[in-house]
Design a protein around this motif. Structure first.
Motif, PDB file in Angstrom:
ATOM      1  N   SER A  20       0.841  -1.199   0.000  1.00 24.12           N
ATOM      2  CA  SER A  20       0.000   0.000   0.000  1.00 24.12           C
ATOM      3  C   SER A  20       0.872   1.243   0.000  1.00 24.12           C
ATOM      4  N   PHE A  21       0.263   2.335  -0.443  1.00 27.05           N
ATOM      5  CA  PHE A  21       0.971   3.613  -0.440  1.00 27.05           C
ATOM      6  C   PHE A  21       1.226   4.085   0.981  1.00 27.05           C
ATOM      7  N   SER A  22       0.244   3.914   1.851  1.00 28.82           N
ATOM      8  CA  SER A  22       0.399   4.429   3.219  1.00 28.82           C
ATOM      9  C   SER A  22       1.467   3.661   3.990  1.00 28.82           C
ATOM     10  N   ARG A  23       1.520   2.338   3.836  1.00 31.24           N
ATOM     11  CA  ARG A  23       2.578   1.570   4.509  1.00 31.24           C
ATOM     12  C   ARG A  23       3.947   1.931   3.958  1.00 31.24           C
ATOM     13  N   ALA A  24       4.035   2.106   2.641  1.00 33.43           N
ATOM     14  CA  ALA A  24       5.308   2.501   2.030  1.00 33.43           C
ATOM     15  C   ALA A  24       5.736   3.876   2.543  1.00 33.43           C
ATOM     16  N   ALA A  25       4.779   4.796   2.654  1.00 36.06           N
ATOM     17  CA  ALA A  25       5.087   6.139   3.150  1.00 36.06           C
ATOM     18  C   ALA A  25       5.628   6.064   4.573  1.00 36.06           C
ATOM     19  N   THR A  26       5.037   5.211   5.392  1.00 34.70           N
ATOM     20  CA  THR A  26       5.508   5.048   6.762  1.00 34.70           C
ATOM     21  C   THR A  26       6.927   4.487   6.776  1.00 34.70           C
ATOM     22  N   LEU A  27       7.176   3.457   5.979  1.00 36.94           N
ATOM     23  CA  LEU A  27       8.503   2.847   5.933  1.00 36.94           C
ATOM     24  C   LEU A  27       9.566   3.811   5.408  1.00 36.94           C
ATOM     25  N   LEU A  28       9.169   4.650   4.473  1.00 38.11           N
ATOM     26  CA  LEU A  28      10.104   5.600   3.870  1.00 38.11           C
ATOM     27  C   LEU A  28      10.173   6.922   4.632  1.00 38.11           C
ATOM     28  N   ASP A  29       9.326   7.063   5.636  1.00 34.27           N
ATOM     29  CA  ASP A  29       9.240   8.293   6.423  1.00 34.27           C
ATOM     30  C   ASP A  29       8.979   9.495   5.513  1.00 34.27           C
ATOM     31  N   MET A  30       7.949   9.337   4.658  1.00 30.95           N
ATOM     32  CA  MET A  30       7.543  10.378   3.716  1.00 30.95           C
ATOM     33  C   MET A  30       6.040  10.571   3.824  1.00 30.95           C
ATOM     34  N   PRO A  31       5.557  11.732   3.436  1.00 29.46           N
ATOM     35  CA  PRO A  31       4.101  11.909   3.369  1.00 29.46           C
ATOM     36  C   PRO A  31       3.493  11.023   2.274  1.00 29.46           C
TER      37      PRO A  31
END
Length: 92
Positions: free
Chosen positions: A17-28
């Motif tokens: 998912s985009f949201s999990r990836a954003a969390t892992l990458l520490d990005m919005p």
């Protein structure tokens, strides 16, 4: 070529998912989504089918993902080799 966009695409697929990836990458989330959209626009194909709950790879996305993972692994291996060689004495 924007390797950052490719790496983010790979992380989205791996995370599911985009949201999990954003969390892992520490990005919005918006940055992750924009990077993947820009990559799709540059390539002229849809890589991911987005739904409210998940993302699914298209056929083109699957092929691009497989090659991208290998390419990023090779780049990481090259960087690792350079880092380990930097610490070793070199020359006569």
């Amino acid at each position: 070529m924007d390797l950052d966009g490719v790496a983010i695409f790979v992380k989205v697929v791996q995370a599911g998912s985009f949201s999990r990836a954003a969390t892992l990458l520490d990005m919005p989330n918006s940055t992750v989504s924009a990077k993947v959209s820009a990559l799709e626009k540059r390539l002229g194909v849809t890589l991911l089918q987005r739904t409210t709950r998940r993302v699914h790879l298209t056929d083109a996305g699957e092929a691009y993902f497989q090659r991208s993972v290998r390419a990023l692994e090779e780049l990481q291996a090259a960087e690792n080799e350079l880092e380990s060689a930097r610490g070793e004495p070199n020359g006569v």
